[in-house]
Scaffold this active site. Structure first.
Site: not given
Length: 331
Positions: A20, A23
């Site tokens: 994550e 991202h």
């Protein structure tokens, strides 16, 4: 068991955070509005707003997400995901899986630097089945039952699955290849096959260890791709959180660096799995971006969001099935 569960949660949490974060950092670099960075799912047990982003820790630490403005809904915000150039959106989607591959390479490097890496050259325990069969220190395991050996893990996997059986081993000693027959013993603790050999370790300095880490990462990627092409995805090969706890527990018996090595392999698998064109995974988002590239206009974000939601529901059902299968298999 309790410690194994904690270690498993830490590993999974670290892999999810890395994914994550890939991202997240690429979205920030692309000047997208990031509404939330969450680890886990369900109700929040901790959350804090820093700037425009809420950082959350959820009650179920299995997964996570980065919520970017306009990723799954229509919005007029110029900093939304949908209103950024295609190349920026593609970079954000790819950054998660690539971060998992990078983490896998770095974890391999850590093991190579601090403890060294296993080889197919062996050390032989005196009076063991291997010693009695004629295997000696420094011999290289070349083939077992006709299968060419590529790694120490390959050797362990074959021998451990043949308890109390005769196996054909071909060893390299200098320039010679010598065929031998060895009868495996049964390890009283694991009930798996052993013959009394250990791998000779090679320890690397800093920069060679980094090179090794990336080389090993590319090797694992290649092996996974070859396996998918030749055999496809088999449900018996899929492992969920329950199976992961068991595998981590087995690795932990041999020390923390075995756990780190295992974490590297899991991270690479996670990165590649997320590239599958399955709704809710990054691979599916890449497909939608490629469709946009061809059509010269994006798919409606709300329609795409609905497809991802359905895909997520299917993945949850699959996860429950795999968890049940793992529980039956391992416990």
């Amino acid at each position: 068991m309790g410690n194994t569960i904690i270690i498993s949660i830490i590993i999974l949490g670290a892999l999810v955070i890395a994914h994550e974060f890939g991202h997240f950092i690429m979205a920030k670099k692309s000047d997208m509005k990031v509404n939330e960075f969450a680890i886990g799912f369900g109700p929040s047990i901790f959350s804090k707003r820093i700037g425009e982003t809420v950082y959350s820790l959820k009650i179920f630490p299995l997964g996570g997400y980065v919520k970017i403005e306009g990723e799954d809904e229509k919005t007029n915000d110029p900093r939304s995901f949908a209103n950024k150039p295609l190349i920026s959106r593609m970079a954000v989607v790819l950054a998660g899986p690539l971060m998992n591959l990078l983490l896998g390479a770095l974890l391999f490097s850590v093991v190579a630097f601090f403890t060294g890496i296993t080889t197919t050259s062996v050390e032989v325990i005196p009076d063991s089945p291997a010693f009695k069969a004629g295997i000696r220190d420094g011999d290289v395991i070349y083939k077992i039952d006709g299968e060419k050996i590529s790694s120490w893990e390959n050797i362990v996997d074959i021998i451990s699955n043949r308890p109390d059986k005769e196996i054909n081993i071909e060893i390299k000693r200098g320039e010679s290849i010598i065929p031998l027959r060895v009868r495996t013993q049964i390890d009283p603790q694991t009930k798996r096959g052993i013959i009394g050999i250990k791998s000779k370790m090679i320890k690397y300095s800093f920069f060679p260890s980094l090179i090794f880490g990336f080389n090993r990462m590319f090797y694992v990627v290649k092996m996974i791709v070859i396996s998918l092409v030749t055999t496809g995805i088999r449900t018996q090969d899929l492992v969920g959180p329950v199976g992961m706890v068991h595998i981590v527990g087995e690795a932990a018996k041999f020390g923390i660096f075995n756990v780190i090595f295992l974490a590297a392999i899991i991270s690479i698998n996670l990165g590649l799995f997320n590239l599958f064109p399955i709704p809710a995974l990054d691979g599916s988002r890449i497909i939608f971006l490629l469709i946009e590239l061809v059509r010269k206009k994006p798919v409606d974000p709300e329609k795409e969001g609905m497809i991802h939601f359905i895909g997520f529901a299917i993945l949850i059902i699959l996860a429950i099935f795999i968890a049940y299968k793992d529980f039956i298999k391992f416990y």
